[in-house]
Enzyme design. Sequence first.
Site: not given
Length: 353
Positions: A286, A254, A224, A211, A274, A229, A309, A288
């Site tokens: 979340d 997200r 973050c 994302s 968060t 990543q 992931t 998404r």
Amino acid sequence: MPGYAAVAASDALRRGQVVGVGSLAILSAELADDTSLAGLEADTRASLIITAQRAAALKLANQIAAAAADPEPVWVERPAWLDLAASRAVADPVLDLATPMKGPFRTRPIADPASARAAIALAKHAGLIPSVYAVPLSATQPVITASAAEALALPAAAARLHISSRARLPLALAPDTEVVAFRAADGGPEHLALVIGDPPRDHPVLARLHSACLTGDILGSLKCDCGPQLHAALKALSANALGGILLYLQQEGRGIGLLNKLRAYALQDQGFDTVDANTRLGFAPDERDFSLAATMLKALGVSAVELLTNNPDKVVGLQAHGLATSRRPHSLPANPHNAHYLATKRDRQGHQL
């Protein structure tokens, strides 16, 4: 284009205009000013529609109901004392500490729940705080209108994608890369697939769903782990003998958008984690929709993936849309600025760190 009226209404709402959705005329609580609110209230005083998550934070809704899979929005009546500034504080949680004394409020059942859900859907699609002023829609109001069904169908339109363009794109971390650009049917942001090497399609493809994170990917934020990543995934895909695919998805924060993510950061500065920051804003932890990623992978001829992931929801999300999916761990060390953030994702969202 299917859903054009809803897209037009979302765009107008984002520009601070009154729009009609279903049986309601609505105005963004975030963008309203005295003039636009007076225009909405020409015939009757507007109420506020907020999400169940935001209502729960204000102790206006049952916490269990707010945590349901599809909780109903909450209709907050506005007495005379609840002016623009005070009602904006109801909608915007970043103002909670500055205006801690709120209420008492009166809520009432929503006569047309579908229109209220559609109003929230429009606000989310527009990248706004999910709260609107609302009055019954009048035939004399000169507004762009959409049906509730059209507005509620916007997430499905966002997941209808087609390949718009593709080109070679040598990257510092993955020189043998082709970029494939996807355009969404809802007129929303474009999404990218980075095809690294020549991954065969007859067995699982090593893949990463990433994302977009402007603050982490571009600015190097330490709050973050997104930038590290992304870079680690590109290295892993490039080093893999069979290559792989990285999807770069415009689902910032997200799925709540860049500006709302920055509001969530402000709430984290106030001491919220968060997850609670998102819910205080009125969102799910979340937001998404993994149908978008599944559509992109299928368009690239992929039917099975080994997913880089730590988030089991991504695995389940792709499986739910017909992709055979296994998981390869993808975690990086914490730093002093994101250790609490990563612990929250592990302890409250099930990330396997």
